[in-house]
Design an enzyme around this catalytic site. Structure first.
Site, PDB file in Angstrom:
ATOM      1  N   GLU A   1      -4.388  -9.428 -20.377  1.00 37.94           N
ATOM      2  CA  GLU A   1      -3.375  -9.378 -18.869  1.00 37.94           C
ATOM      3  C   GLU A   1      -2.942 -10.904 -18.982  1.00 37.94           C
ATOM      4  O   GLU A   1      -2.061 -11.258 -18.275  1.00 37.94           O
ATOM      5  CB  GLU A   1      -4.391  -9.083 -17.603  1.00 37.94           C
ATOM      6  CG  GLU A   1      -4.723  -7.838 -17.830  1.00 37.94           C
ATOM      7  CD  GLU A   1      -5.776  -7.463 -16.644  1.00 37.94           C
ATOM      8  OE1 GLU A   1      -5.555  -7.112 -15.566  1.00 37.94           O
ATOM      9  OE2 GLU A   1      -6.917  -7.936 -16.654  1.00 37.94           O
TER      10      GLU A   1
ATOM     11  N   HIS B   1       0.794  -1.159  -0.129  1.00 34.29           N
ATOM     12  CA  HIS B   1      -0.033  -0.061  -0.098  1.00 34.29           C
ATOM     13  C   HIS B   1       0.674   1.298  -0.009  1.00 34.29           C
ATOM     14  O   HIS B   1       0.576   2.223  -0.663  1.00 34.29           O
ATOM     15  CB  HIS B   1      -0.911   0.168   1.194  1.00 34.29           C
ATOM     16  CG  HIS B   1      -2.196  -0.959   0.820  1.00 34.29           C
ATOM     17  ND1 HIS B   1      -2.939  -1.536   2.006  1.00 34.29           N
ATOM     18  CD2 HIS B   1      -2.954  -1.101   0.056  1.00 34.29           C
ATOM     19  CE1 HIS B   1      -3.966  -2.114   1.577  1.00 34.29           C
ATOM     20  NE2 HIS B   1      -3.884  -1.751   0.313  1.00 34.29           N
TER      21      HIS B   1
ATOM     22  N   ASP C   1       0.026  -7.339 -14.953  1.00 35.29           N
ATOM     23  CA  ASP C   1      -0.369  -8.871 -14.887  1.00 35.29           C
ATOM     24  C   ASP C   1       0.080  -9.382 -16.074  1.00 35.29           C
ATOM     25  O   ASP C   1       0.555 -10.546 -15.979  1.00 35.29           O
ATOM     26  CB  ASP C   1      -1.740  -8.731 -14.957  1.00 35.29           C
ATOM     27  CG  ASP C   1      -2.443  -8.959 -13.278  1.00 35.29           C
ATOM     28  OD1 ASP C   1      -1.660  -9.157 -12.552  1.00 35.29           O
ATOM     29  OD2 ASP C   1      -3.478  -8.398 -13.000  1.00 35.29           O
TER      30      ASP C   1
ATOM     31  N   CYS D   1      -2.505   0.445 -20.554  1.00 35.03           N
ATOM     32  CA  CYS D   1      -2.784   1.019 -19.209  1.00 35.03           C
ATOM     33  C   CYS D   1      -1.846   0.564 -17.927  1.00 35.03           C
ATOM     34  O   CYS D   1      -2.214   0.958 -16.794  1.00 35.03           O
ATOM     35  CB  CYS D   1      -4.470   0.807 -18.934  1.00 35.03           C
ATOM     36  SG  CYS D   1      -4.727  -0.983 -18.279  1.00 35.03           S
TER      37      CYS D   1
END
Length: 943
Positions: free
Chosen positions: A806, A570, A830, A877
């Site tokens: 992905e 995070h 990913d 993206c």
């Protein structure tokens, strides 16, 4: 590890004697290509040393260590003898499990078999089995792991009735994840049953995840209330626990005379007057058949009842004269065995048995590496300080370059007593600290409103209100702990349970839990966190919690460096959102920096440099000045299109994790939203958000875009990103499990509500919808059918529907997808992870998870070629879209759109304006010609 399958089984064998049976087994291994003919000699030699019969009709013949040269390939064969064979030790055998092992793989098979030996009538079932699968099932019954240890004891509870104690014990089993809430509900409605002697029992199988036995005792025992046992699990799985309970009650001791260790010993089956000893097992391969047999033979020499158990286990003590029981302990080198004995020969028996175990039970053993008891504990080695002007490699977490004095955030020492005399006072202190922490977090949320930190800090508030944490703390306080000690024990236990699941996301949640725990602990201790300087600084810390990052004054902090952590934590995510250069996982050496030491942080190359020399410092300053000029120029031209020198235009859009960021993205010049991660709204609510809630959130984005397009990714959770209100079964590899569109299709009503909310919020404004983790055309068609049905119901206008690339299969199958989709959006984060088989959060490998790897670039090239052949557009993206080295390559691969964080939009546009399409194609060809990501980066930097 050897595994028994039906293909390994030969049914209906016959033999004249045990030698004939053994020869057949050796022949089966030889015909399977597992051994040479010489292996039979080794098997015969093993039988001369000791019988390989386990009991109940099973033998496991195998060779000696000297015969391993005859093993060509590790394998196993099972021969069934329905009429039986009399073995040389007099036992009747119906099944031979013949093993060819190049090391000690047979030990796992051995331990598995010992777990089924106690089944009544097993030998007869083995003889009569007429199906290979059935025979394997008989020998492969998974062991039932019971729970009865120190963690399941609740001693000295402030309760005055059996019902209260029953609920306390049940709650403890829930906290240990042995039962769920259904079990608690069943216990609430149950009246405890008297067992006599002041003990009571509640038992239920509903909601039991594993057989478990908890005991709650009152602070003030009475003749009619010594304690309540809470038993969880179906009756057939609780047989062992019931036997242990019967043995405990038969002793008839008063419970208030026993400590926790003695209590566990009684529940394990050790007698009150037993002579006991603890001894460490030193055998290299643990307590397998040969040393176990030596132990049993030694035990049988003595006129005593001897029992053995594992000190760190929760199983019952087993008879030392039962070979199968001893093997079934599964004791490993370094584990401690607890020996206990009663009878006239008890003390000599324990002394002899302990000596035999220490001596190796017939095997050569070496002592464990240890520090002599008389020697002082060696001090932990201090990390070497950083060398001035020498780059230290770390993990790139957030792009950018910065130079500033270091401020090392050293967590303050929190000293507190372990115990306290007044539980009521401690509970009041705990409540005040939790309330204070709640207020601090809510203040931070207000400061961070609309930012990435707000939803994460909201989760911290929820953690503060977790009832299980609170109850666990109260129990500890009731047992005499201080508020500080009880709270941290509850936090640490919960965090360790999450970390033990070996799941990266849950490990990060464990870090959040400790972050919350430290906040409350600091408030309990009356300690404030260190204050950074008023001048610009570089924040250095062992690790950073989300609340630490949320408190940062971005007008002063120039970058972040952590000793631990990964690029997906995070704190790293928030650093990217704040536009701060950051490197993580730099090691303990960075903590040796002194406050004020100059520090360079390169968030793109993933390195730090302490006290740069004049030449490097000047070079960095020039780069920073150039970067500042570029940023100023880019900002002034942010609303102009990203058009190359030869007139080719790309869309540069923004990635958003929250609709509240939309105005900022538009102000920074984004041509639209290239990726809206819609899961933010699902994670911010304790239940699935309804239609009105979602529509209101999405409408904010459309209103702020003023007609610019929005690409919304449907809900992308599951697997590594679970929702609390959408429970999923535990998965060994959540990255390859239920996530993305495959999860949404299991709950189509949730996907339908989301699609309906997006369509209603958009109205006639440009909405582009895409599905995550699509692997092939079937998944796309299933999801698209839901969209079209909702469109028809509400009369929504046509919209573009696409998929995220992905998964490598979707890139490889792009020619089959392109005719039916309207666009592709490549999620390079990913796609790189799955293509290279590297977890991008892995502490050692994450630096190698580089999307500029030629394998990833070739998949992007294939995707673009397939899309353009059918008139479709392709966006990127992932984080690769904002990498300065990658932008020319992506342009040269003829990608149509780049979507990046809002702060990077002006710079990406400026970078494109300085390129020509032809030059970019040359760069792409150069990158595709290389073999590794390192070669690609080296070639691009040199060109």
């Amino acid at each position: 590890m050897l595994t028994l399958t039906a293909n390994d089984v030969r049914l209906g064998a016959t033999a004249t004697d045990w030698q004939h049976a053994l020869a057949q087994a050796a022949g089966e291994l030889e015909r399977a290509g597992r051994t040479t003919a010489d292996y039979l000699t080794g098997m015969m030699t093993r039988e001369q040393q000791s019988s390989t019969v386990l009991g109940n009709g099973i033998a496991i013949p195998h060779g000696t260590p000297d015969s391993r040269s005859a093993v060509l390939d590790t394998g196993i064969r099972l021969l069934q003898f329905p009429d039986g064979v009399t073995w040389h030790d007099g036992n009747r055998v119906h099944v031979l499990v013949a093993i060819a092992a190049q090391s000690d793989e047979h030990l796992d098979i051995l331990r598995d078999l010992t777990r089924v030996l106690d089944q009544p009538g097993l030998a007869d079932q083995l003889a009569r089995a007429d199906d290979a699968e059935a025979l394997v099932r008989l020998l492969s019954t998974p062991p039932v792991q019971v729970k009865c240890d120190r963690d399941s004891l609740c001693l000295g509870v402030d309760a005055g009735s059996a019902t209260e104690l029953a609920l306390t014990a049940a709650a403890r089993l829930q906290r240990l994840q042995c039962v769920d809430r259904d079990f608690l509900g069943a216990i609430v409605g149950q009246t405890p049953v008297s067992l006599g002697q002041g003990f009571w029992l509640v038992h239920h199988g509903l909601g039991a995840r594993r057989p478990a036995l908890a005991l709650a005792t009152p602070k003030q025992p009475a003749p009619d209330l010594q304690g309540v046992f809470c038993l969880a699990g179906p009756g057939d799985q609780c047989r062992e626990l019931l036997e242990r309970l019967d043995g405990f009650l038969a002793v008839g001791e008063r419970i208030d005379t026993l400590g926790a260790d003695a209590l566990l010993a009684r529940l394990a089956g050790e007698a009150p007057d037993a002579v006991s000893a603890q001894v460490v097992l030193l055998n290299t391969h643990g307590l397998h058949a040969r040393p176990a047999k030596q132990l049993v033979q030694e035990a049988r020499r003595h006129n005593a009842r001897i029992r053995v158990r594992l000190l760190d286990g929760d199983g019952a003590a087993v008879s030392a004269t039962s070979l199968t029981r001893i093997i079934g302990l599964g004791a490993r080198r370094g584990q401690t065995l607890v020996l206990s004995a009663t009878g006239e020969d008890a003390q000599p028996a324990i002394t002899a048995l302990a000596a035999a175990i220490t001596g190796g039970l017939g095997e050569a053993v070496t002592p464990l590496a240890s520090t002599p008891a008389s020697a002082p504990e060696p001090a932990a080695a201090e990390p070497e300080p950083l060398v001035d002007d020498q780059p230290l490699k770390a993990v790139a977490a957030s792009p950018g370059l910065a130079l500033a004095p270091a401020f090392v955030l050293r967590q303050p020492t929190l000293d507190y007593p372990a115990t306290a005399a007044d539980p009521e006072e401690q509970i009041q202190r705990l409540n005040r600290a939790i309330d204070e922490s709640d207020g601090q977090l809510r203040s931070l949320i207000r400061q961070a409103e609309g930012g990435e930190a707000a939803p994460i800090l909201s989760v911290h508030v929820e953690m503060l209100q977790d009832e299980d944490l609170y109850q666990a703390t109260l129990e500890a306080i009731g047992e005499g702990a201080s508020a500080e000690a009880g709270w941290w024990q509850a936090i640490d236990t919960a965090a360790r349970a999450q970390e033990a699941l070996a799941d990266r996301l849950l490990a990060e949640r464990a870090a959040d839990l400790r972050d919350v725990g430290r906040r409350v602990l600091a408030n309990l201790c009356g300690v404030s966190m260190p204050t950074p300087p008023d001048s610009p600084y570089m924040l250095v810390a062992e690790d950073l919690g989300p609340s630490d990052v949320a408190r940062l004054d971005t007008t002063r902090v120039r970058g972040l460096v952590t000793a631990r952590g990964g690029a997906t934590a995070h704190s790293a995510i928030l650093a990217r959102a704040l536009g701060l250069p950051a490197v993580v996982g730099a090691g303990e050496r960075v903590l040796t920096l002194t406050d004020g030491a100059e520090l360079v942080v390169d968030g793109e190359r993933g390195c730090v440099v302490a006290n740069p020399a004049a030449e490097r410092r000047d070079r960095i300053q020039r780069r920073l000045e150039q970067l500042a000029e570029l940023q100023a120029e880019a900002h002034s031209q942010r609303h102009e299109p990203a058009t190359t020198l030869d007139g080719h235009t790309l869309e540069v859009c923004a990635n958003l994790g929250n609709t509240a960021h939309t105005p900022d993205a538009v102000e920074r010049g984004a041509d639209g939203i290239g990726l809206l991660r819609t899961e933010f709204i699902f994670m911010a609510h304790p239940e699935a958000p309804d239609l009105a809630t979602q529509e209101r959130e999405y409408r904010h984005a459309f209103d702020a875009l003023n007609g610019l397009p929005l690409v919304a990714r449907t809900l992308d959770v599951g697997g590594d990103k679970p929702l609390d209100y959408w429970p999923l079964p535990q998965e060994d590899n959540p990255f390859l499990g239920l996530r993305g569109i495959r999860l949404s299709l299991t709950r189509p009503e949730i996907l339908e509500t989301q699609v309906r909310a997006l369509l209603r919020a958009a109205g006639d404004r440009p909405l582009r919808l895409m599905f995550p983790m699509v692997k092939d055309l079937d998944e796309f068609r299933a999801a698209k059918a839901i969209v079209q049905r909702v469109q028809d119901e509400i009369g929504a206008p046509d919209l573009q529907i696409g998929v995220m690339i992905e998964v490598p299969s979707s890139a490889l199958l792009a020619p089959t997808l392109a005719p039916e989709v309207d666009f592709f959006s490549v999620g390079t984060n990913d796609l790189t992870q799955y293509t290279l088989a590297i977890d991008r959060g892995h502490g050692q490998l994450s630096a190698e998870s580089d999307a500029l790897h030629p394998a990833v670039l070739r998949l992007i090239q294939m995707t673009v070629a397939a899309a353009h052949a059918h008139g479709r557009w392709v966006g990127v993206c992932g984080e690769l879209a904002s990498d300065p080295l990658a932008i020319p390559v992506l342009l040269g691969l003829e990608v149509d759109e780049l979507s990046v964080t809002s702060r990077r939009v002006p710079l990406v546009k400026a970078c494109i304006r300085k390129l020509s399409l032809e030059t970019a194609r040359t760069q792409a060809a150069l990158a595709l010609s290389k073999a590794t990501a390192v070669e690609v980066r080296d070639a691009l930097e040199a060109s």
